[in-house]
Design a protein around this motif. Structure first.
Motif: not given
Length: 151
Positions: A27-39, A53-65
């Motif tokens: 909600h606050y990052a610009s652009p918003p991100y999805v981490h995709k590897n929360v564990k 939170l660590a390991n943002f290797g799979l994270a992906r920016a998602v514009e206006e979801y």
């Protein structure tokens, strides 16, 4: 304080810190991100047991979801078994709900003391495999037979 055992208050604080981190990403990052590897292994603790939170290797920016805009699909589904949301596995749908599902699995691990996947206890060798911790919750929610996720 015994360093081998965390208090309930510390566990709740860890869960809160992870949720707060995901809230920031979504909600606050610009652009918003999805981490995709929360564990659980991607949640690191500092000296005061504050979670990061660590390991943002799979994270992906998602514009206006929101409101159907910015729908993202992928054919290359990656992640850790047991933490991936069903809609991601089936359709490759990438939304913040992917992280929320994985966070729910982390909470189940925290509450149950089990890992996201665990071996089947079956005598038949053909039936050996893994069970998903998230799947064991179905029996609890349906009110079945005093089921304890810790056993």
């Amino acid at each position: 304080m015994d360093s081998a055992v965390l208090s309930w208050k510390q566990w709740v604080r860890i869960a809160y810190d992870v949720a707060d981190g995901l809230n920031y990403l979504h909600h606050y990052a610009s652009p918003p991100y999805v981490h995709k590897n929360v564990k659980s292994s991607n949640v690191l603790l500092d000296a005061e047991f504050r979670a990061k939170l660590a390991n943002f290797g799979l994270a992906r920016a998602v514009e206006e979801y929101g409101d159907g805009g910015g729908l993202h699909l992928t054919r290359h589904v990656v992640g850790t078994h047991g933490y991936m949301a069903p809609e991601y596995l089936e359709h490759g749908l990438i939304t913040p709900k992917l992280d929320v599902f994985a966070f729910g699995v982390v909470l189940l691990e925290l509450l149950s003391g089990r890992e996201a996947t665990y071996p089947k206890d079956d005598e038949d060798e053909k039936e050996k495999g893994e069970l998903l911790l998230s799947g064991s919750l179905r029996k609890v929610l349906s009110g079945g037979d005093n089921y304890d996720v810790r056993t």
